[in-house]
Design a protein around this motif. Structure first.
Motif, PDB file in Angstrom:
ATOM      1  N   ILE A 185     -72.445  32.410  -1.913  1.00  0.00           N
ATOM      2  CA  ILE A 185     -73.448  33.292  -2.520  1.00  0.00           C
ATOM      3  C   ILE A 185     -72.944  34.734  -2.496  1.00  0.00           C
ATOM      4  O   ILE A 185     -72.601  35.268  -1.437  1.00  0.00           O
ATOM      5  CB  ILE A 185     -74.803  33.186  -1.798  1.00  0.00           C
ATOM      6  CG1 ILE A 185     -75.318  31.738  -1.877  1.00  0.00           C
ATOM      7  CG2 ILE A 185     -75.816  34.150  -2.413  1.00  0.00           C
ATOM      8  CD1 ILE A 185     -76.679  31.511  -1.268  1.00  0.00           C
ATOM      9  N   ARG A 186     -72.883  35.305  -3.694  1.00  0.00           N
ATOM     10  CA  ARG A 186     -72.453  36.706  -3.831  1.00  0.00           C
ATOM     11  C   ARG A 186     -73.691  37.562  -4.119  1.00  0.00           C
ATOM     12  O   ARG A 186     -74.400  37.312  -5.099  1.00  0.00           O
ATOM     13  CB  ARG A 186     -71.438  36.819  -4.967  1.00  0.00           C
ATOM     14  CG  ARG A 186     -70.949  38.238  -5.210  1.00  0.00           C
ATOM     15  CD  ARG A 186     -69.859  38.268  -6.261  1.00  0.00           C
ATOM     16  NE  ARG A 186     -68.644  37.623  -5.784  1.00  0.00           N
ATOM     17  CZ  ARG A 186     -67.753  37.017  -6.592  1.00  0.00           C
ATOM     18  NH1 ARG A 186     -67.951  36.965  -7.883  1.00  0.00           N
ATOM     19  NH2 ARG A 186     -66.672  36.473  -6.082  1.00  0.00           N
ATOM     20  N   ALA A 187     -73.925  38.530  -3.250  1.00  0.00           N
ATOM     21  CA  ALA A 187     -75.097  39.395  -3.418  1.00  0.00           C
ATOM     22  C   ALA A 187     -74.664  40.810  -3.766  1.00  0.00           C
ATOM     23  O   ALA A 187     -73.583  41.251  -3.376  1.00  0.00           O
ATOM     24  CB  ALA A 187     -75.907  39.415  -2.118  1.00  0.00           C
ATOM     25  N   VAL A 188     -75.529  41.500  -4.498  1.00  0.00           N
ATOM     26  CA  VAL A 188     -75.262  42.888  -4.869  1.00  0.00           C
ATOM     27  C   VAL A 188     -76.366  43.763  -4.288  1.00  0.00           C
ATOM     28  O   VAL A 188     -77.554  43.451  -4.437  1.00  0.00           O
ATOM     29  CB  VAL A 188     -75.220  43.043  -6.412  1.00  0.00           C
ATOM     30  CG1 VAL A 188     -75.245  44.515  -6.801  1.00  0.00           C
ATOM     31  CG2 VAL A 188     -73.973  42.389  -6.975  1.00  0.00           C
ATOM     32  N   GLU A 206     -70.837  36.975   0.417  1.00  0.00           N
ATOM     33  CA  GLU A 206     -70.218  38.202  -0.087  1.00  0.00           C
ATOM     34  C   GLU A 206     -71.304  39.212  -0.442  1.00  0.00           C
ATOM     35  O   GLU A 206     -72.307  38.834  -1.043  1.00  0.00           O
ATOM     36  CB  GLU A 206     -69.423  37.923  -1.373  1.00  0.00           C
ATOM     37  CG  GLU A 206     -68.178  37.089  -1.142  1.00  0.00           C
ATOM     38  CD  GLU A 206     -67.467  36.800  -2.452  1.00  0.00           C
ATOM     39  OE1 GLU A 206     -67.555  37.610  -3.389  1.00  0.00           O
ATOM     40  OE2 GLU A 206     -66.840  35.728  -2.523  1.00  0.00           O
ATOM     41  N   VAL A 207     -71.069  40.452  -0.077  1.00  0.00           N
ATOM     42  CA  VAL A 207     -72.010  41.517  -0.448  1.00  0.00           C
ATOM     43  C   VAL A 207     -71.223  42.651  -1.107  1.00  0.00           C
ATOM     44  O   VAL A 207     -70.208  43.101  -0.577  1.00  0.00           O
ATOM     45  CB  VAL A 207     -72.789  42.051   0.785  1.00  0.00           C
ATOM     46  CG1 VAL A 207     -73.656  43.251   0.402  1.00  0.00           C
ATOM     47  CG2 VAL A 207     -73.660  40.950   1.398  1.00  0.00           C
ATOM     48  N   VAL A 208     -71.692  43.059  -2.273  1.00  0.00           N
ATOM     49  CA  VAL A 208     -71.080  44.178  -2.990  1.00  0.00           C
ATOM     50  C   VAL A 208     -72.120  45.296  -3.058  1.00  0.00           C
ATOM     51  O   VAL A 208     -73.197  45.100  -3.632  1.00  0.00           O
ATOM     52  CB  VAL A 208     -70.679  43.781  -4.433  1.00  0.00           C
ATOM     53  CG1 VAL A 208     -70.018  44.958  -5.151  1.00  0.00           C
ATOM     54  CG2 VAL A 208     -69.772  42.550  -4.436  1.00  0.00           C
ATOM     55  N   ILE A 209     -71.815  46.429  -2.469  1.00  0.00           N
ATOM     56  CA  ILE A 209     -72.700  47.585  -2.627  1.00  0.00           C
ATOM     57  C   ILE A 209     -72.335  48.218  -3.961  1.00  0.00           C
ATOM     58  O   ILE A 209     -71.176  48.570  -4.194  1.00  0.00           O
ATOM     59  CB  ILE A 209     -72.531  48.598  -1.476  1.00  0.00           C
ATOM     60  CG1 ILE A 209     -72.953  47.945  -0.152  1.00  0.00           C
ATOM     61  CG2 ILE A 209     -73.352  49.861  -1.747  1.00  0.00           C
ATOM     62  CD1 ILE A 209     -73.002  48.882   1.037  1.00  0.00           C
ATOM     63  N   ALA A 210     -73.308  48.312  -4.865  1.00  0.00           N
ATOM     64  CA  ALA A 210     -73.025  48.800  -6.218  1.00  0.00           C
ATOM     65  C   ALA A 210     -73.716  50.140  -6.451  1.00  0.00           C
ATOM     66  O   ALA A 210     -74.948  50.221  -6.489  1.00  0.00           O
ATOM     67  CB  ALA A 210     -73.471  47.767  -7.243  1.00  0.00           C
ATOM     68  N   VAL A 211     -72.896  51.166  -6.564  1.00  0.00           N
ATOM     69  CA  VAL A 211     -73.410  52.522  -6.775  1.00  0.00           C
ATOM     70  C   VAL A 211     -73.781  52.687  -8.242  1.00  0.00           C
ATOM     71  O   VAL A 211     -72.967  52.434  -9.134  1.00  0.00           O
ATOM     72  CB  VAL A 211     -72.335  53.558  -6.377  1.00  0.00           C
ATOM     73  CG1 VAL A 211     -72.786  54.979  -6.704  1.00  0.00           C
ATOM     74  CG2 VAL A 211     -71.989  53.429  -4.893  1.00  0.00           C
ATOM     75  N   ALA A 226     -72.694  37.490  -9.718  1.00  0.00           N
ATOM     76  CA  ALA A 226     -73.503  37.602  -8.498  1.00  0.00           C
ATOM     77  C   ALA A 226     -74.898  37.081  -8.789  1.00  0.00           C
ATOM     78  O   ALA A 226     -75.418  37.260  -9.890  1.00  0.00           O
ATOM     79  CB  ALA A 226     -73.562  39.048  -8.046  1.00  0.00           C
ATOM     80  N   GLY A 227     -75.513  36.417  -7.802  1.00  0.00           N
ATOM     81  CA  GLY A 227     -76.799  35.777  -8.044  1.00  0.00           C
ATOM     82  C   GLY A 227     -77.968  36.386  -7.301  1.00  0.00           C
ATOM     83  O   GLY A 227     -79.118  36.009  -7.521  1.00  0.00           O
ATOM     84  N   ILE A 228     -77.682  37.308  -6.381  1.00  0.00           N
ATOM     85  CA  ILE A 228     -78.747  37.866  -5.536  1.00  0.00           C
ATOM     86  C   ILE A 228     -78.727  39.392  -5.578  1.00  0.00           C
ATOM     87  O   ILE A 228     -77.663  40.000  -5.444  1.00  0.00           O
ATOM     88  CB  ILE A 228     -78.559  37.436  -4.047  1.00  0.00           C
ATOM     89  CG1 ILE A 228     -78.505  35.906  -3.903  1.00  0.00           C
ATOM     90  CG2 ILE A 228     -79.629  38.057  -3.141  1.00  0.00           C
ATOM     91  CD1 ILE A 228     -79.830  35.190  -3.953  1.00  0.00           C
ATOM     92  N   GLU A 277     -82.127  36.196  -8.169  1.00  0.00           N
ATOM     93  CA  GLU A 277     -83.232  36.406  -7.214  1.00  0.00           C
ATOM     94  C   GLU A 277     -83.089  37.758  -6.516  1.00  0.00           C
ATOM     95  O   GLU A 277     -81.967  38.174  -6.204  1.00  0.00           O
ATOM     96  CB  GLU A 277     -83.198  35.334  -6.113  1.00  0.00           C
ATOM     97  CG  GLU A 277     -83.853  34.019  -6.466  1.00  0.00           C
ATOM     98  CD  GLU A 277     -85.339  34.127  -6.788  1.00  0.00           C
ATOM     99  OE1 GLU A 277     -85.988  35.117  -6.416  1.00  0.00           O
ATOM    100  OE2 GLU A 277     -85.851  33.199  -7.436  1.00  0.00           O
ATOM    101  N   THR A 278     -84.214  38.395  -6.238  1.00  0.00           N
ATOM    102  CA  THR A 278     -84.182  39.623  -5.433  1.00  0.00           C
ATOM    103  C   THR A 278     -84.615  39.271  -4.015  1.00  0.00           C
ATOM    104  O   THR A 278     -85.599  38.558  -3.822  1.00  0.00           O
ATOM    105  CB  THR A 278     -85.129  40.694  -6.007  1.00  0.00           C
ATOM    106  OG1 THR A 278     -84.757  40.957  -7.361  1.00  0.00           O
ATOM    107  CG2 THR A 278     -85.043  41.984  -5.217  1.00  0.00           C
ATOM    108  N   VAL A 279     -83.862  39.752  -3.044  1.00  0.00           N
ATOM    109  CA  VAL A 279     -84.165  39.487  -1.638  1.00  0.00           C
ATOM    110  C   VAL A 279     -84.308  40.825  -0.913  1.00  0.00           C
ATOM    111  O   VAL A 279     -83.481  41.717  -1.094  1.00  0.00           O
ATOM    112  CB  VAL A 279     -83.040  38.637  -0.994  1.00  0.00           C
ATOM    113  CG1 VAL A 279     -83.248  38.482   0.497  1.00  0.00           C
ATOM    114  CG2 VAL A 279     -82.959  37.266  -1.657  1.00  0.00           C
ATOM    115  N   PHE A 280     -85.349  40.955  -0.099  1.00  0.00           N
ATOM    116  CA  PHE A 280     -85.598  42.215   0.609  1.00  0.00           C
ATOM    117  C   PHE A 280     -85.292  42.090   2.088  1.00  0.00           C
ATOM    118  O   PHE A 280     -85.620  41.086   2.710  1.00  0.00           O
ATOM    119  CB  PHE A 280     -87.067  42.627   0.443  1.00  0.00           C
ATOM    120  CG  PHE A 280     -87.407  42.935  -0.988  1.00  0.00           C
ATOM    121  CD1 PHE A 280     -87.104  44.174  -1.523  1.00  0.00           C
ATOM    122  CD2 PHE A 280     -87.990  41.974  -1.798  1.00  0.00           C
ATOM    123  CE1 PHE A 280     -87.386  44.462  -2.851  1.00  0.00           C
ATOM    124  CE2 PHE A 280     -88.285  42.244  -3.125  1.00  0.00           C
ATOM    125  CZ  PHE A 280     -87.976  43.495  -3.651  1.00  0.00           C
TER     126      PHE A 280
END
Ligand code: ADP
Length: 168
Positions: free
Chosen positions: A11-14, A39-44, A93-95, A124-127
């Motif tokens: 799962i790749r999250a942004v 995986e987490v990508v911080i996207a500016v 990315a899916g999240i 999906e959005t996850v908080f």
């Protein structure tokens, strides 16, 4: 079945945002996200019509330095222009990760999450709830305090504190 996972099953999250500049609250959310997702990508967000204190390159540089310092080198940093869901499709990315501080964040986040769902039902959005000690923190309050000469070292990572001092 939703296609939030990559073919590999990962799962790749942004984690999108302005990060103008990164705060300890953002880092706290990134830490929680990487403990859950592969995986987490911080996207500016690169939005030329929105005035920011720091350039995209400066915001990326502060983020990268802070992540390495926190042992979060696994978290990637990138930037994007235009619609978030379009960017997410290009990197598969899916999240969407977002942070929640107080009830005041809820209405805006709720609206955005539902709009993004309407645009891209597979995403999906996850908080994540931030640590209580960062619940009052925002990039704007940090900029205000720093511009008045206040010490913001407990609110932002050292790379951001140094930039804020330089840009006063
Ligand atoms: P935006 O301009 O999109 O609001 P920000 O850079 O301010 O971007 O924030 C990005 C995300 O991080 C948002 O989901 C926001 O709610 C969250 N966030 C900001 N500050 C904090 C904090 N102190 N603790 C937890 N989440 C936070």
């Amino acid at each position: 079945m939703k296609k939030t996972k990559l073919k590999s099953g990962k799962i790749r999250a942004v984690y999108p945002g302005s990060f103008d500049p990164v705060t300890r609250g953002h880092i706290d959310v990134a830490k929680r996200a990487i403990s859950v997702f592969d995986e987490v990508v911080i996207a500016v967000i690169n939005n030329p019509s929105k005035k920011t204190r720091f350039s995209v390159a400066e915001r990326i540089s502060m983020l990268k330095k802070s992540l390495v310092r926190e042992g979060l080198g696994k978290v990637k940093v990138d930037s994007f222009e235009g619609l978030l869901v379009h960017y997410m499709k290009t990197i598969k990315a899916g999240i969407i990760v977002r942070g929640l501080r107080a009830v005041s964040d809820f209405e805006y986040e709720f609206q955005m999450a539902l709009m993004n769902r309407a645009l891209a039902p597979d995403i999906e959005t996850v908080f994540f709830m931030t640590d209580a000690k960062y619940a009052y923190l925002s990039s704007s309050i940090v900029k205000e305090v720093a511009s008045l000469g206040g010490d913001v070292s407990s609110a932002v990572p050292p790379s951001a504190a140094a930039q804020l001092k330089k840009n006063r």
